[in-house]
Each structure stands twice: as C-alpha cells, then as structure tokens.
Scaffold this motif. Structure first.
Motif, PDB file in Angstrom:
ATOM      1  N   ALA A  33      38.955  41.692  29.257  1.00  0.00           N
ATOM      2  CA  ALA A  33      37.998  40.634  28.946  1.00  0.00           C
ATOM      3  C   ALA A  33      37.113  40.261  30.132  1.00  0.00           C
ATOM      4  O   ALA A  33      36.006  39.772  29.950  1.00  0.00           O
ATOM      5  N   PHE A  34      37.609  40.476  31.338  1.00  0.00           N
ATOM      6  CA  PHE A  34      36.850  40.081  32.522  1.00  0.00           C
ATOM      7  C   PHE A  34      36.292  41.318  33.200  1.00  0.00           C
ATOM      8  O   PHE A  34      36.999  42.290  33.429  1.00  0.00           O
ATOM      9  N   GLY A  35      35.041  41.255  33.539  1.00  0.00           N
ATOM     10  CA  GLY A  35      34.391  42.395  34.175  1.00  0.00           C
ATOM     11  C   GLY A  35      34.869  42.604  35.599  1.00  0.00           C
ATOM     12  O   GLY A  35      35.471  41.748  36.221  1.00  0.00           O
ATOM     13  N   GLY A  36      34.612  43.790  36.103  1.00  0.00           N
ATOM     14  CA  GLY A  36      34.915  44.085  37.491  1.00  0.00           C
ATOM     15  C   GLY A  36      36.303  44.629  37.736  1.00  0.00           C
ATOM     16  O   GLY A  36      36.665  44.895  38.873  1.00  0.00           O
ATOM     17  N   VAL A  37      37.098  44.785  36.697  1.00  0.00           N
ATOM     18  CA  VAL A  37      38.438  45.336  36.873  1.00  0.00           C
ATOM     19  C   VAL A  37      38.383  46.812  36.518  1.00  0.00           C
ATOM     20  O   VAL A  37      38.033  47.185  35.407  1.00  0.00           O
ATOM     21  N   ARG A  38      38.706  47.637  37.501  1.00  0.00           N
ATOM     22  CA  ARG A  38      38.665  49.085  37.273  1.00  0.00           C
ATOM     23  C   ARG A  38      40.010  49.573  36.776  1.00  0.00           C
ATOM     24  O   ARG A  38      41.047  49.147  37.261  1.00  0.00           O
ATOM     25  N   LEU A  39      39.968  50.471  35.817  1.00  0.00           N
ATOM     26  CA  LEU A  39      41.188  51.062  35.285  1.00  0.00           C
ATOM     27  C   LEU A  39      41.533  52.272  36.139  1.00  0.00           C
ATOM     28  O   LEU A  39      41.085  53.382  35.895  1.00  0.00           O
ATOM     29  N   VAL A  40      42.311  52.008  37.189  1.00  0.00           N
ATOM     30  CA  VAL A  40      42.725  53.066  38.106  1.00  0.00           C
ATOM     31  C   VAL A  40      44.244  53.142  38.108  1.00  0.00           C
ATOM     32  O   VAL A  40      44.938  52.231  37.651  1.00  0.00           O
TER      33      VAL A  40
END
Length: 109
Positions: free
Chosen positions: A74-81
């Motif tokens: 829901a919140f931007g800026g979180v990378r799926l790494v």
C-alpha cells in the motif's frame, strides 16, 4: 505522569505547532485512525473472550501477516527484494514458532 512528560519534553508544544493540526483533512484522518484502532482492539477483545488461546494465536498471526502485506504493497517506495522477503519470512516464522512453543508447553499453576 504522562501528561507532565508531554509538557516538559516539549511534545505538547510540538503538536500545537504542527502546521496541519487545524485542517479538516488531517483531523478526519486522525479520527479515522483512532476509530480503526478502537475497532481492532475491540475485535481482539471479543476474540479473546469468545475463543480459545489457539484461535487467538492463529488470528493474531494472520492479522500480523495481513498487516505486513498490506503495508508492503500500500505504501510506495518499498522494493520487493530478497532481503525484505527473507526478513518478513523470518519474522512470521518466529512468531508462529513462538505461538507453537507457548501453546504446546504445559500450563504451570
């Protein structure tokens, strides 16, 4: 205690200086957040009163998983790494394992 700490630490003054404090959008968001906090706490209370410890533990773990995934997407800026996914997996596994150990150990009186 807490009121004195808020005053002497400067937190109360910082809240009073908050630039969006008197805006309707901020006040509605704050009230909505308080309302949702009340609802979740009331639901947890009811769940605890009406169900077993195992059910409460499972529901708590499912809530935590849901919260993590909603927050993740829901919140931007979180990378799926890989590091993020591994951290979430370890956290959830630890929570589930703790609940398992806690619920399977004999009750002491």
């Amino acid at each position: 205690g807490l009121t004195a700490w808020l005053y002497f630490s400067g937190e109360a003054a910082a809240v009073a200086r908050f630039e969006h404090l008197h805006e309707t959008d901020f006040q509605m968001a704050l009230l909505g957040s308080c309302g949702l906090a009340f609802v979740i706490n009331f639901a947890i209370f009811l769940n605890t009163q009406l169900n077993t410890a195992v059910t409460q533990s499972v529901c708590g773990n499912l809530k935590d998983i849901g919260t993590v995934f909603i927050g993740f997407f829901a919140f931007g800026g979180v990378r799926l790494v890989a590091a993020n996914v591994l951290g979430i997996a370890v956290s959830i596994a630890g929570s589930v394992y703790y609940a398992y150990i806690k619920l399977s150990s004999p009750v002491r009186t």
